[in-house]
Design a protein around this motif. Structure first.
Motif, PDB file in Angstrom:
ATOM      1  N   LYS A 196      46.554  38.210  42.591  1.00  0.00           N
ATOM      2  CA  LYS A 196      45.204  38.161  42.030  1.00  0.00           C
ATOM      3  C   LYS A 196      44.859  39.550  41.497  1.00  0.00           C
ATOM      4  O   LYS A 196      45.530  40.530  41.804  1.00  0.00           O
ATOM      5  CB  LYS A 196      44.172  37.789  43.107  1.00  0.00           C
ATOM      6  CG  LYS A 196      44.416  36.494  43.819  1.00  0.00           C
ATOM      7  CD  LYS A 196      43.792  35.368  43.079  1.00  0.00           C
ATOM      8  CE  LYS A 196      43.969  34.091  43.898  1.00  0.00           C
ATOM      9  NZ  LYS A 196      43.351  32.967  43.300  1.00  0.00           N
ATOM     10  N   HIS A 197      43.815  39.613  40.724  1.00  0.00           N
ATOM     11  CA  HIS A 197      43.309  40.907  40.264  1.00  0.00           C
ATOM     12  C   HIS A 197      42.206  41.354  41.214  1.00  0.00           C
ATOM     13  O   HIS A 197      41.232  40.633  41.441  1.00  0.00           O
ATOM     14  CB  HIS A 197      42.767  40.798  38.838  1.00  0.00           C
ATOM     15  CG  HIS A 197      43.845  40.747  37.818  1.00  0.00           C
ATOM     16  ND1 HIS A 197      44.218  41.838  37.088  1.00  0.00           N
ATOM     17  CD2 HIS A 197      44.653  39.736  37.431  1.00  0.00           C
ATOM     18  CE1 HIS A 197      45.204  41.513  36.284  1.00  0.00           C
ATOM     19  NE2 HIS A 197      45.486  40.238  36.468  1.00  0.00           N
ATOM     20  N   TYR A 198      42.399  42.537  41.801  1.00  0.00           N
ATOM     21  CA  TYR A 198      41.375  43.177  42.622  1.00  0.00           C
ATOM     22  C   TYR A 198      40.526  43.982  41.653  1.00  0.00           C
ATOM     23  O   TYR A 198      41.030  44.854  40.937  1.00  0.00           O
ATOM     24  CB  TYR A 198      42.036  44.068  43.669  1.00  0.00           C
ATOM     25  CG  TYR A 198      41.107  45.083  44.295  1.00  0.00           C
ATOM     26  CD1 TYR A 198      40.258  44.712  45.327  1.00  0.00           C
ATOM     27  CD2 TYR A 198      41.081  46.397  43.852  1.00  0.00           C
ATOM     28  CE1 TYR A 198      39.400  45.637  45.897  1.00  0.00           C
ATOM     29  CE2 TYR A 198      40.228  47.330  44.413  1.00  0.00           C
ATOM     30  CZ  TYR A 198      39.397  46.939  45.443  1.00  0.00           C
ATOM     31  OH  TYR A 198      38.545  47.865  45.997  1.00  0.00           O
ATOM     32  N   ILE A 199      39.240  43.654  41.592  1.00  0.00           N
ATOM     33  CA  ILE A 199      38.342  44.284  40.624  1.00  0.00           C
ATOM     34  C   ILE A 199      37.165  44.913  41.359  1.00  0.00           C
ATOM     35  O   ILE A 199      36.491  44.252  42.147  1.00  0.00           O
ATOM     36  CB  ILE A 199      37.851  43.250  39.590  1.00  0.00           C
ATOM     37  CG1 ILE A 199      39.059  42.634  38.863  1.00  0.00           C
ATOM     38  CG2 ILE A 199      36.872  43.888  38.607  1.00  0.00           C
ATOM     39  CD1 ILE A 199      38.718  41.449  37.984  1.00  0.00           C
ATOM     40  N   LYS A 200      36.950  46.190  41.097  1.00  0.00           N
ATOM     41  CA  LYS A 200      35.840  46.927  41.694  1.00  0.00           C
ATOM     42  C   LYS A 200      34.805  47.161  40.605  1.00  0.00           C
ATOM     43  O   LYS A 200      35.140  47.621  39.505  1.00  0.00           O
ATOM     44  CB  LYS A 200      36.339  48.261  42.255  1.00  0.00           C
ATOM     45  CG  LYS A 200      35.294  49.055  42.997  1.00  0.00           C
ATOM     46  CD  LYS A 200      35.932  50.297  43.620  1.00  0.00           C
ATOM     47  CE  LYS A 200      34.922  51.096  44.391  1.00  0.00           C
ATOM     48  NZ  LYS A 200      35.540  52.267  45.042  1.00  0.00           N
ATOM     49  N   LEU A 201      33.547  46.853  40.913  1.00  0.00           N
ATOM     50  CA  LEU A 201      32.466  46.923  39.930  1.00  0.00           C
ATOM     51  C   LEU A 201      31.259  47.648  40.520  1.00  0.00           C
ATOM     52  O   LEU A 201      30.909  47.428  41.681  1.00  0.00           O
ATOM     53  CB  LEU A 201      32.026  45.509  39.533  1.00  0.00           C
ATOM     54  CG  LEU A 201      33.114  44.542  39.063  1.00  0.00           C
ATOM     55  CD1 LEU A 201      32.707  43.101  39.322  1.00  0.00           C
ATOM     56  CD2 LEU A 201      33.364  44.758  37.582  1.00  0.00           C
ATOM     57  N   ASN A 202      30.621  48.486  39.718  1.00  0.00           N
ATOM     58  CA  ASN A 202      29.323  49.061  40.080  1.00  0.00           C
ATOM     59  C   ASN A 202      28.250  48.246  39.380  1.00  0.00           C
ATOM     60  O   ASN A 202      28.450  47.808  38.246  1.00  0.00           O
ATOM     61  CB  ASN A 202      29.215  50.520  39.633  1.00  0.00           C
ATOM     62  CG  ASN A 202      29.940  51.467  40.550  1.00  0.00           C
ATOM     63  OD1 ASN A 202      30.259  51.145  41.680  1.00  0.00           O
ATOM     64  ND2 ASN A 202      30.220  52.661  40.045  1.00  0.00           N
ATOM     65  N   TYR A 203      27.113  48.075  40.037  1.00  0.00           N
ATOM     66  CA  TYR A 203      26.015  47.344  39.405  1.00  0.00           C
ATOM     67  C   TYR A 203      25.415  48.176  38.274  1.00  0.00           C
ATOM     68  O   TYR A 203      25.126  49.351  38.438  1.00  0.00           O
ATOM     69  CB  TYR A 203      24.914  47.012  40.413  1.00  0.00           C
ATOM     70  CG  TYR A 203      25.389  46.208  41.593  1.00  0.00           C
ATOM     71  CD1 TYR A 203      25.995  44.968  41.418  1.00  0.00           C
ATOM     72  CD2 TYR A 203      25.231  46.686  42.882  1.00  0.00           C
ATOM     73  CE1 TYR A 203      26.438  44.232  42.506  1.00  0.00           C
ATOM     74  CE2 TYR A 203      25.668  45.954  43.972  1.00  0.00           C
ATOM     75  CZ  TYR A 203      26.273  44.738  43.780  1.00  0.00           C
ATOM     76  OH  TYR A 203      26.709  44.020  44.857  1.00  0.00           O
TER      77      TYR A 203
END
Length: 92
Positions: A66-73
């Motif tokens: 899977k793709h591990y995706i880190k996001l900031n709001y």
């Protein structure tokens, strides 16, 4: 999760805070500079649909295929931040 190219994909939240969210997704960001997330959340019987515009920080293909995706709001409502804050304090 909604990408800027029109692609929509299901996500699974692996970590959440009042500043950022980490998810697993079946595909990567495909060049999206901003994404929209809608996350169905539940805590102590209370449900919420957390909606936010996010700035991608990281997209890595992981050991679960899977793709591990880190996001900031980028944009999130105060109501959603309060729901997340209650959840994170209960699990601290």
């Amino acid at each position: 999760m909604y990408l800027t190219n029109g692609m929509v994909m299901p996500i699974h939240c692996t970590h959440i805070s009042t500043q950022m969210i980490e998810v697993e997704a079946p595909a990567g960001l495909q060049g999206s500079k901003m994404v929209k997330i809608e996350l169905n959340a539940i805590h102590e019987g209370k449900t919420a649909t957390i909606k936010a515009l996010c700035d991608p920080i990281l997209d890595v293909f992981n050991e679960h295929n899977k793709h591990y995706i880190k996001l900031n709001y980028h944009t999130i409502s105060n109501k959603d931040v309060a729901f997340i804050d209650t959840f994170t304090k209960a699990h601290a």
